[in-house]
Design a protein around this motif. Structure first.
Motif, PDB file in Angstrom:
ATOM      1  N   PHE A  85     -23.639 -26.723   6.560  1.00  0.00           N
ATOM      2  CA  PHE A  85     -24.433 -25.871   7.429  1.00  0.00           C
ATOM      3  C   PHE A  85     -25.755 -26.551   7.757  1.00  0.00           C
ATOM      4  CE2 PHE A  85     -21.827 -22.214   6.078  1.00  0.00           C
ATOM      5  CZ  PHE A  85     -21.784 -21.465   7.256  1.00  0.00           C
ATOM      6  N   SER A  86     -26.284 -26.272   8.952  1.00  0.00           N
ATOM      7  CA  SER A  86     -27.631 -26.711   9.299  1.00  0.00           C
ATOM      8  C   SER A  86     -28.645 -25.836   8.574  1.00  0.00           C
ATOM      9  CB  SER A  86     -27.848 -26.631  10.809  1.00  0.00           C
ATOM     10  OG  SER A  86     -27.710 -25.289  11.262  1.00  0.00           O
ATOM     11  N   ALA A  87     -29.915 -26.260   8.582  1.00  0.00           N
ATOM     12  CA  ALA A  87     -30.958 -25.548   7.844  1.00  0.00           C
ATOM     13  C   ALA A  87     -31.177 -24.137   8.370  1.00  0.00           C
ATOM     14  CB  ALA A  87     -32.258 -26.341   7.906  1.00  0.00           C
ATOM     15  N   ASP A  88     -30.950 -23.914   9.672  1.00  0.00           N
ATOM     16  CA  ASP A  88     -31.134 -22.576  10.225  1.00  0.00           C
ATOM     17  C   ASP A  88     -29.863 -21.737  10.168  1.00  0.00           C
ATOM     18  OD1 ASP A  88     -29.563 -23.734  12.178  1.00  0.00           O
ATOM     19  OD2 ASP A  88     -31.050 -23.576  13.784  1.00  0.00           O
ATOM     20  N   GLY A  89     -28.768 -22.311   9.680  1.00  0.00           N
ATOM     21  CA  GLY A  89     -27.517 -21.580   9.553  1.00  0.00           C
ATOM     22  C   GLY A  89     -26.792 -21.322  10.850  1.00  0.00           C
ATOM     23  N   ARG A  90     -27.275 -21.877  11.952  1.00  0.00           N
ATOM     24  CA  ARG A  90     -26.668 -21.622  13.266  1.00  0.00           C
ATOM     25  C   ARG A  90     -25.628 -22.665  13.649  1.00  0.00           C
ATOM     26  NH1 ARG A  90     -29.666 -18.272  16.518  1.00  0.00           N
ATOM     27  NH2 ARG A  90     -27.783 -18.306  17.804  1.00  0.00           N
ATOM     28  N   HIS A  91     -25.627 -23.799  12.967  1.00  0.00           N
ATOM     29  CA  HIS A  91     -24.656 -24.846  13.279  1.00  0.00           C
ATOM     30  C   HIS A  91     -23.887 -25.237  12.021  1.00  0.00           C
ATOM     31  CE1 HIS A  91     -27.380 -25.255  16.741  1.00  0.00           C
ATOM     32  NE2 HIS A  91     -26.315 -25.679  17.378  1.00  0.00           N
ATOM     33  N   LEU A  92     -22.681 -25.677  12.265  1.00  0.00           N
ATOM     34  CA  LEU A  92     -21.790 -26.097  11.194  1.00  0.00           C
ATOM     35  C   LEU A  92     -21.177 -27.435  11.580  1.00  0.00           C
ATOM     36  CD1 LEU A  92     -20.553 -24.853   8.516  1.00  0.00           C
ATOM     37  CD2 LEU A  92     -18.573 -24.263   9.912  1.00  0.00           C
ATOM     38  N   ALA A  93     -21.237 -28.401  10.681  1.00  0.00           N
ATOM     39  CA  ALA A  93     -20.585 -29.698  10.898  1.00  0.00           C
ATOM     40  C   ALA A  93     -19.379 -29.792   9.984  1.00  0.00           C
ATOM     41  CB  ALA A  93     -21.551 -30.844  10.621  1.00  0.00           C
ATOM     42  N   THR A  94     -18.287 -30.328  10.497  1.00  0.00           N
ATOM     43  CA  THR A  94     -17.063 -30.469   9.713  1.00  0.00           C
ATOM     44  C   THR A  94     -16.473 -31.862   9.919  1.00  0.00           C
ATOM     45  OG1 THR A  94     -15.742 -29.523  11.521  1.00  0.00           O
ATOM     46  CG2 THR A  94     -16.521 -28.007   9.823  1.00  0.00           C
ATOM     47  N   ALA A  95     -15.921 -32.412   8.860  1.00  0.00           N
ATOM     48  CA  ALA A  95     -15.236 -33.707   8.938  1.00  0.00           C
ATOM     49  C   ALA A  95     -13.823 -33.527   8.411  1.00  0.00           C
ATOM     50  CB  ALA A  95     -15.972 -34.764   8.130  1.00  0.00           C
ATOM     51  N   ALA A  96     -12.889 -34.167   9.077  1.00  0.00           N
ATOM     52  CA  ALA A  96     -11.476 -34.006   8.722  1.00  0.00           C
ATOM     53  C   ALA A  96     -10.784 -35.355   8.709  1.00  0.00           C
ATOM     54  CB  ALA A  96     -10.780 -33.063   9.708  1.00  0.00           C
ATOM     55  N   TRP A  97      -9.800 -35.508   7.831  1.00  0.00           N
ATOM     56  CA  TRP A  97      -8.960 -36.700   7.796  1.00  0.00           C
ATOM     57  C   TRP A  97      -7.750 -36.426   6.921  1.00  0.00           C
ATOM     58  CZ3 TRP A  97      -9.089 -38.392   2.669  1.00  0.00           C
ATOM     59  CH2 TRP A  97     -10.250 -38.098   1.942  1.00  0.00           C
ATOM     60  N   SER A 148     -24.109 -20.822   3.778  1.00  0.00           N
ATOM     61  CA  SER A 148     -25.248 -20.912   4.691  1.00  0.00           C
ATOM     62  C   SER A 148     -26.528 -20.858   3.876  1.00  0.00           C
ATOM     63  CB  SER A 148     -25.199 -19.766   5.703  1.00  0.00           C
ATOM     64  OG  SER A 148     -25.291 -18.511   5.045  1.00  0.00           O
ATOM     65  N   PRO A 149     -27.647 -21.365   4.411  1.00  0.00           N
ATOM     66  CA  PRO A 149     -28.884 -21.415   3.634  1.00  0.00           C
ATOM     67  C   PRO A 149     -29.345 -20.063   3.084  1.00  0.00           C
ATOM     68  CG  PRO A 149     -29.071 -22.806   5.558  1.00  0.00           C
ATOM     69  CD  PRO A 149     -27.778 -22.064   5.691  1.00  0.00           C
ATOM     70  N   PRO A 167     -12.910 -42.412   7.440  1.00  0.00           N
ATOM     71  CA  PRO A 167     -13.060 -41.044   6.930  1.00  0.00           C
ATOM     72  C   PRO A 167     -14.465 -40.800   6.395  1.00  0.00           C
ATOM     73  CG  PRO A 167     -10.997 -42.003   6.156  1.00  0.00           C
ATOM     74  CD  PRO A 167     -11.768 -43.113   6.805  1.00  0.00           C
ATOM     75  N   ILE A 168     -14.977 -39.595   6.615  1.00  0.00           N
ATOM     76  CA  ILE A 168     -16.320 -39.200   6.190  1.00  0.00           C
ATOM     77  C   ILE A 168     -16.223 -38.384   4.913  1.00  0.00           C
ATOM     78  CG2 ILE A 168     -18.289 -37.726   6.795  1.00  0.00           C
ATOM     79  CD1 ILE A 168     -17.803 -38.573   9.720  1.00  0.00           C
ATOM     80  N   ASP A 169     -17.075 -38.718   3.932  1.00  0.00           N
ATOM     81  CA  ASP A 169     -17.067 -38.023   2.644  1.00  0.00           C
ATOM     82  C   ASP A 169     -18.260 -37.109   2.423  1.00  0.00           C
ATOM     83  OD1 ASP A 169     -14.662 -38.811   1.574  1.00  0.00           O
ATOM     84  OD2 ASP A 169     -15.451 -40.609   0.631  1.00  0.00           O
ATOM     85  N   CYS A 170     -19.328 -37.224   3.226  1.00  0.00           N
ATOM     86  CA  CYS A 170     -20.505 -36.376   3.020  1.00  0.00           C
ATOM     87  C   CYS A 170     -21.286 -36.259   4.320  1.00  0.00           C
ATOM     88  CB  CYS A 170     -21.393 -36.903   1.890  1.00  0.00           C
ATOM     89  SG  CYS A 170     -21.790 -38.662   1.977  1.00  0.00           S
ATOM     90  N   LEU A 171     -21.984 -35.130   4.484  1.00  0.00           N
ATOM     91  CA  LEU A 171     -22.735 -34.828   5.691  1.00  0.00           C
ATOM     92  C   LEU A 171     -24.071 -34.201   5.328  1.00  0.00           C
ATOM     93  CD1 LEU A 171     -19.900 -33.123   7.798  1.00  0.00           C
ATOM     94  CD2 LEU A 171     -20.904 -35.365   8.274  1.00  0.00           C
ATOM     95  N   ALA A 172     -25.097 -34.438   6.151  1.00  0.00           N
ATOM     96  CA  ALA A 172     -26.396 -33.793   5.970  1.00  0.00           C
ATOM     97  C   ALA A 172     -27.112 -33.740   7.309  1.00  0.00           C
ATOM     98  CB  ALA A 172     -27.246 -34.549   4.952  1.00  0.00           C
TER      99      ALA A 172
END
Length: 289
Positions: free
Chosen positions: A104-116, A61-62, A148-153
């Motif tokens: 993690f989002s910038a405020d640390g309250r959300h999380l994004a995940t990718a799976a494959w 987290s940030p 499939p997703i390899d990176c997130l922002a």
């Protein structure tokens, strides 16, 4: 020997946090005092080790208080640990494939995940989670992705999520396909715009602090470093990147873009003009993240 899967400074700026993984046992989290180099704490975690690069499957987290990553005992489940105590605070369970990217989002309250999974022609999954102050994780949505997703922002305002994927599945193994950048609306869980970004997969991406630009780099040799207009997907600059870029990051004031490649060099660019500012040469053959 444990390997570092993620690095972060804590909120005080006095400690370096390391998310470490091992091939034969659970991983963990360590903290080092920046002045003395002494180990402040070292906690064992049920954290998975992955062999493939780049390493996007573990994230702090940030503020450095949380570490998230797929669990060694269940790679479809994300564990969220308190870095100071090593306590498992929560688990995120909704994926039907192995989790491979976490952000993690910038405020640390959300999380994004990718799976494959690693079968040919596989689709992907993208999920958004909310982490509460009480330590609870809520699944907001999960979507199927065509590639499939390899990176997130996350965008700085926390309203959108950028995903770099592998593009369409090739019919022949030697056919090069276009990896895409897809922007998702976090409120609806729907893609709102996308564009072809690189020949081959999108290896890494970052959003500028003002939310006006996206920087991305491709996996294949010669795929290059591209800077895009965030709102429209218009290409601003196509730059000559170091071989096989592993990471791109904007300076907090947006004035510089840092790019690191597999050979260990770090390149600094002016993202507004596309001017190459400085190159820090690393030892040949060194793999860096």
């Amino acid at each position: 020997t444990p390997e570092a899967a993620a690095l972060s400074f804590d909120s005080s700026g006095q400690r370096l946090l390391v998310g470490k993984v091992s091939g034969r046992k659970s991983g963990g989290v360590q903290a080092f005092d920046l002045d003395s180099g002494a180990v402040v704490f070292d906690h064992a975690l049920d954290l998975l080790r992955r062999a493939e690069w780049p390493l996007r499957y573990v994230d702090f987290s940030p503020n450095g208080k949380l570490l998230a990553g797929p669990m060694r005992t269940d790679p479809q489940t994300v564990g969220i640990w308190d870095t100071t105590t090593g306590e498992l605070l929560a688990t995120a369970r909704n994926h039907t494939a192995e989790v491979r990217v976490i952000a993690f989002s910038a405020d640390g309250r959300h999380l994004a995940t990718a799976a494959w999974n690693r079968q040919p022609g596989t689709r992907g999954e993208l999920a958004l989670w909310r982490f509460s102050n009480t330590g609870q994780v809520a699944s907001l949505w999960i979507a199927s992705t065509s590639s499939p997703i390899d990176c997130l922002a996350f965008s700085p305002d926390g309203r959108e999520l950028c995903a770099g994927d592998r593009g369409s599945e090739p019919v022949l193994l030697n056919r090069i396909v276009d990896g895409r950048i897809v922007v998702w609306d976090l409120a609806t869980g729907q893609p709102v715009r996308s564009w072809s970004a690189h020949r081959g997969r999108v290896q890494t991406l970052a959003v500028s602090p003002d939310g006006k630009m996206i920087a991305s780099a491709g996996r294949n040799l010669g795929a290059g470093l591209h800077i895009w207009d965030f709102a429209t997907g218009r290409l601003r600059h196509a730059l000559q990147a170091p071989p096989q870029v592993t990471v791109v990051r904007f300076h907090p004031d947006g004035s510089r873009l840092a790019v690191a490649g597999y050979e260990g060099s770090v390149h600094l660019w002016d993202p507004l003009t596309g001017q190459d500012i400085l190159t820090l040469r690393g030892p040949a053959g060194q793999i860096t993240e």
